[in-house]
Design a protein around this motif. Structure first.
Motif, PDB file in Angstrom:
ATOM      1  N   SER A   1      -6.597 -25.311  -3.493  1.00  0.00           N
ATOM      2  CA  SER A   1      -6.381 -26.132  -2.304  1.00  0.00           C
ATOM      3  C   SER A   1      -5.422 -25.470  -1.311  1.00  0.00           C
ATOM      4  O   SER A   1      -5.737 -25.389  -0.113  1.00  0.00           O
TER       5      SER A   1
ATOM      6  N   GLN B   1      -6.228 -24.231   2.711  1.00  0.00           N
ATOM      7  CA  GLN B   1      -5.399 -24.577   3.865  1.00  0.00           C
ATOM      8  C   GLN B   1      -4.920 -23.326   4.598  1.00  0.00           C
ATOM      9  O   GLN B   1      -4.924 -23.283   5.827  1.00  0.00           O
TER      10      GLN B   1
ATOM     11  N   ASN C   1      -6.077 -22.555   8.395  1.00  0.00           N
ATOM     12  CA  ASN C   1      -5.084 -22.411   9.457  1.00  0.00           C
ATOM     13  C   ASN C   1      -5.094 -21.013  10.077  1.00  0.00           C
ATOM     14  O   ASN C   1      -4.887 -20.874  11.287  1.00  0.00           O
TER      15      ASN C   1
END
Length: 157
Positions: free
Chosen positions: A15, A19, A23
Motif C-alpha cells: 500500500s 501511494q 504521488n
C-alpha cells in the motif's frame, strides 16, 4: 544528507508503495505527460488486491530514510526493471542512485549481464546518466491511453 538504507520488500509495503508511485506520477511525471495520460497511469482507484499481487510478485528493493519509504525499484530474473520510483519530495537526494547502485550489484551477483526497462520521458535522463541507452521509442497503452516511453538497456557484465 540522510542515510539511505536499501532493504528487501515485505508484504505490508504494498500500500505505501502504491501511494509513492501514485504521488510521483501525479507530481513529477505530470511535467512530461498530459493530464489524461497521468490519470490513466496513476488512477484514483485501483484494486488493492491486484496491486498487492503485483507488488508481491515483483518484490522490489525498498529505499528508506529514517524508516520512511522514499523509493522502490525491482530487478527481475531476466534483468527487467519493471518499477523504479523515487518519492516526489526526495528527488535529487541520492535515492535513485542508491537504488540503481543496488540493482547493479544485485544484477552482477545474480549473473545478469543485461538490464532493460521501459522508461518514461521523465526518467530517461536519469537512466542515461547510469549508462542506459535507448533501443527504441515506443507507444504504450495504459488504461486506454497511449504514453510514450523508451525501451532502454545497460550491459553490466
Amino acid at each position: 544528507m540522510n542515510q539511505i538504507n536499501i532493504r528487501t520488500y515485505q508484504n505490508s509495503d504494498a500500500s505505501p508503495l502504491w501511494q509513492l508511485k501514485f504521488n510521483t506520477i501525479r507530481r513529477i511525471n505530470s511535467r512530461d505527460y498530459q493530464p489524461d495520460q497521468v490519470q490513466a497511469w496513476a488512477p484514483e482507484h485501483i484494486s488493492a488486491e491486484l496491486w498487492q499481487k503485483r507488488a508481491d510478485a515483483m518484490a522490489p528493493f525498498i529505499a528508506e530514510i529514517n524508516g520512511e519509504i522514499v523509493g522502490f525499484a525491482d530487478l527481475q530474473a531476466d534483468g527487467y526493471i519493471d518499477h523504479f520510483f523515487c518519492h516526489a519530495e526526495h528527488q535529487g537526494q541520492g535515492v535513485g542512485k542508491a537504488l540503481m547502485d543496488h540493482i547493479f550489484t544485485a544484477g552482477k551477483e545474480a549473473g545478469i549481464a543485461r538490464l532493460y526497462a521501459n522508461v518514461s520521458i521523465t526518467a530517461r535522463p536519469f537512466f542515461e546518466h547510469f549508462g542506459f541507452r535507448v533501443l527504441k521509442q515506443q507507444q504504450a497503452e495504459i488504461n486506454g491511453r497511449v504514453l510514450t516511453n523508451f525501451l532502454m538497456e545497460h550491459h553490466i557484465g
